[in-house]
Write a protein that holds these residues in place. Sequence first.
Motif, PDB file in Angstrom:
ATOM      1  N   LEU A 131      12.215  -5.214   0.652  1.00 35.06           N
ATOM      2  CA  LEU A 131      11.653  -5.593  -0.763  1.00 35.06           C
ATOM      3  C   LEU A 131      11.099  -5.428  -1.809  1.00 35.06           C
ATOM      4  N   ARG A 132      11.148  -6.381  -2.808  1.00 31.69           N
ATOM      5  CA  ARG A 132      10.556  -6.074  -4.113  1.00 31.69           C
ATOM      6  C   ARG A 132       9.538  -6.631  -5.358  1.00 31.69           C
ATOM      7  N   LEU A 133       8.808  -6.740  -4.930  1.00 27.95           N
ATOM      8  CA  LEU A 133       7.238  -7.614  -5.196  1.00 27.95           C
ATOM      9  C   LEU A 133       7.121  -6.656  -6.624  1.00 27.95           C
ATOM     10  N   SER A 134       7.128  -7.806  -7.423  1.00 27.83           N
ATOM     11  CA  SER A 134       6.980  -8.295  -8.421  1.00 27.83           C
ATOM     12  C   SER A 134       5.543  -8.946  -9.378  1.00 27.83           C
ATOM     13  N   CYS A 135       4.595  -8.609 -10.096  1.00 25.91           N
ATOM     14  CA  CYS A 135       3.695  -8.716 -11.047  1.00 25.91           C
ATOM     15  C   CYS A 135       3.891  -8.904 -12.670  1.00 25.91           C
ATOM     16  N   ALA A 136       3.097 -10.257 -13.413  1.00 22.86           N
ATOM     17  CA  ALA A 136       3.629 -10.113 -14.636  1.00 22.86           C
ATOM     18  C   ALA A 136       1.772 -10.601 -14.504  1.00 22.86           C
ATOM     19  N   ALA A 137       1.038  -9.635 -15.872  1.00 20.71           N
ATOM     20  CA  ALA A 137      -0.310  -9.516 -16.271  1.00 20.71           C
ATOM     21  C   ALA A 137      -0.156 -10.886 -18.054  1.00 20.71           C
TER      22      ALA A 137
END
Length: 129
Positions: free
Chosen positions: A17-23
């Motif tokens: 799985l690939r998790l992504s986060c954006a600020a």
Amino acid sequence: VQLQASGGGLVQAGGCLRLSCAASGSIFSINLMGWYRQAPGKQRELVAAITSGGHNVHYSDSVKGRFTITRDDVMKTWDLQMDSLKPEDTAVYYCAIDRSFMPWFCSVTRAFNYGMEYWGKGTQVTVSS
């Protein structure tokens, strides 16, 4: 400041799985970007962290060699690629940032002991056996 995580889900053991986060918000620069996780009945764990420019990276022993953290300083995003997933990786995963610039050892020690400055809402990762 808001952090938006995505990418959780259900996967079989051995999968990825690939998790992504954006600020977003009033952020000019970010020193540390990272991922934590917390499984039911367990303490929060710092899974991975990466400094500005990707110069320093930390992984917990439990994920070393299987997970990879990357970041894009221009877009203020960071990802956690999770390979060879195991049932014990099942947890709620949280992305987090710390804006304060300090020596790497201090940054990761503070992140490990006290957490980071801003947190996203968790995303569930479930690995079935």
